[in-house]
Design an enzyme around this catalytic site. Structure first.
Site, mmCIF file in Angstrom:
data_model
loop_
_atom_site.group_PDB
_atom_site.id
_atom_site.type_symbol
_atom_site.label_atom_id
_atom_site.label_comp_id
_atom_site.label_asym_id
_atom_site.label_seq_id
_atom_site.Cartn_x
_atom_site.Cartn_y
_atom_site.Cartn_z
ATOM 1 N N HIS A 174 62.927 -31.626 19.867
ATOM 2 C CA HIS A 174 61.868 -31.273 19.234
ATOM 3 C C HIS A 174 60.698 -32.062 19.495
ATOM 4 O O HIS A 174 59.689 -32.086 18.662
ATOM 5 C CB HIS A 174 62.565 -31.179 17.764
ATOM 6 N N ASP A 224 65.759 -28.762 13.618
ATOM 7 C CA ASP A 224 64.666 -28.163 14.323
ATOM 8 C C ASP A 224 64.664 -28.688 15.983
ATOM 9 O O ASP A 224 64.733 -29.899 16.223
ATOM 10 C CB ASP A 224 63.061 -28.406 13.955
ATOM 11 N N HIS A 262 58.576 -33.500 10.055
ATOM 12 C CA HIS A 262 57.454 -32.412 9.864
ATOM 13 C C HIS A 262 57.757 -32.039 8.526
ATOM 14 O O HIS A 262 58.328 -32.113 7.657
ATOM 15 C CB HIS A 262 58.097 -30.998 10.588
ATOM 16 N N ASP A 321 57.260 -29.352 6.655
ATOM 17 C CA ASP A 321 58.130 -28.603 6.052
ATOM 18 C C ASP A 321 59.530 -28.850 5.840
ATOM 19 O O ASP A 321 60.532 -28.153 5.158
ATOM 20 C CB ASP A 321 58.255 -27.091 6.656
ATOM 21 N N HIS A 322 59.835 -30.205 6.085
ATOM 22 C CA HIS A 322 61.250 -30.515 5.898
ATOM 23 C C HIS A 322 61.506 -31.845 4.785
ATOM 24 O O HIS A 322 62.257 -32.203 4.530
ATOM 25 C CB HIS A 322 61.814 -31.086 7.320
#
Ligand code: ZN
Ligand code: ZN
Length: 358
Positions: A211, A234, A115, A117-118
């Site tokens: 996830h 996550d 993702h 944001d990682h």
């Protein structure tokens, strides 16, 4: 006597007015102040390099939702002379620099999943650790697919890398340091944990979490001199975190407050904003604060730290709402993570020392 006191007060007032006045009008005084400010911002927080402890700093405890207090997913682990990041969302470098954390010895990033944001902060950290002295390729550990991330970053930043080397010289920017080295971590199933790194007493293992539709997604565990920290990555509530995190000192677990995100959904829906659907969809692949507390209990960890906090918590009331129900599941050993939380776990003890780097 009275006249002397009055004169003394007068001198003090003139001096206090004159001080800023001199700085405002004198370039020499301005430069002296600037040098002092620069020097105070140039240190390196070397306490984290002490090899007699496992050190963890949270350099990003937010999510893709904009949050002035929290940048996206980022944690950094120092142990036995090794340095690893766990995820690298945008803003992580800002925090590492602000807290003056040493990054020259960075061994790589343990990526939990892909993702944005990682992974969106990787280029900033790659460039700055390269400038700080990293000479080897930047290792990206992660699930299958990490080769594509490395390849994409290599392509996107190859021009920039060339400019840096041409400008500062290959002695300063070692050419190999410009490259990414993908290290595919293949965890075959939910029942297996895989050793990612095992050197000088630092052992890192990866395990699967839930996830979906992101699959596979990993959690990581770092063990050093009898101390340990586990990162959930996550995930929705997953027994695998308790299973592979069993007995760890610290569990750093993501959390999304479903009851608060529900209110955001309502608000957006009311305005006819199509992003209400996103708020509707996201709770199904994250864990609530209460879920994470239950997992921490099951794992038997000493300290649970919340990270990847959704939604934004702008004040103490919002924090209270976020943590609603947690204390009845887990009465103690819970910390709401924040950018700049530094946990020091000294070897040969069961102490967890919390420092605030902000
Ligand atoms: Zn995610
Ligand atoms: Zn995320």
């Amino acid at each position: 006597m009275k006249r002397l006191v009055v004169a003394g007060i007068g001198i003090l007032i003139v001096a206090s007015l004159l001080g800023p006045g001199i700085v405002w009008f004198s370039p020499a005084a301005q430069d002296a102040v600037m040098r002092r400010v620069i020097a105070s911002n140039m240190g390196s927080y070397d306490a984290v390099l002490d090899e007699d402890a496992l050190h963890v700093v949270l350099c990003g405890t937010g999510s893709p939702m904009p949050d002035p207090e929290r940048t996206q997913a980022c944690a950094i682990v120092y142990a036995g002379g090794k340095v690893f990041l766990v995820d690298s969302g945008i803003g992580g470098w800002d925090r590492l620099a602000r807290f003056q954390l040493p990054v020259g010895g960075l061994g790589g990033i343990l990526i939990t999943h892909f993702h944005s944001d990682h992974i969106s902060g990787i280029p900033d950290i790659a460039l700055n650790s390269w400038a700080a002295g990293r000479r080897e390729a930047f290792a990206l550990y992660g699930p299958p697919g990490v080769e594509r991330i490395a390849q994409g970053l290599d392509i996107a930043y190859s021009l920039d890398d060339g400019y840096r080397i041409a400008h500062h010289g290959p002695e300063f920017f070692a050419e190999e340091g410009a490259n990414y080295l993908p290290v595919v971590v293949d965890v075959p199933d939910r029942d297996t944990s895989v050793t990612v790194f095992d050197e000088d007493g630092v052992k890192i293992t990866a395990f699967r979490v839930s996830h979906e539709p992101v699959d596979p997604a990993y959690g990581y565990r770092v063990d050093y001199k009898g101390r340990s920290v586990v990162f959930s990555g996550d995930t929705k509530k997953d027994s695998n975190v308790a299973r592979f995190g069993a007995g760890a000192d610290v569990l750093i677990h993501e959390a999304l407050a479903t009851h608060m995100v529900g209110m955001l959904e309502e608000g957006l829906e009311h305005r006819g904003d199509r992003r209400a659907k996103v708020m509707h969809d996201i709770p199904d692949y994250h864990a609530t604060p209460v879920d994470a507390a239950a997992v921490a209990n099951e794992a038997g960890v000493k300290l649970l730290v919340y990270t990847h906090i959704v939604p934004r918590l702008p004040n103490a009331l919002a924090e209270r709402v976020f943590l609603r129900g947690v204390s009845s599941v887990r009465g103690s050993g819970v910390t709401l993570g924040y950018d700049g939380l530094y946990l020091e776990l000294p070897a040969g003890s069961d102490r967890i020392v919390e420092h605030d780097l902000r």
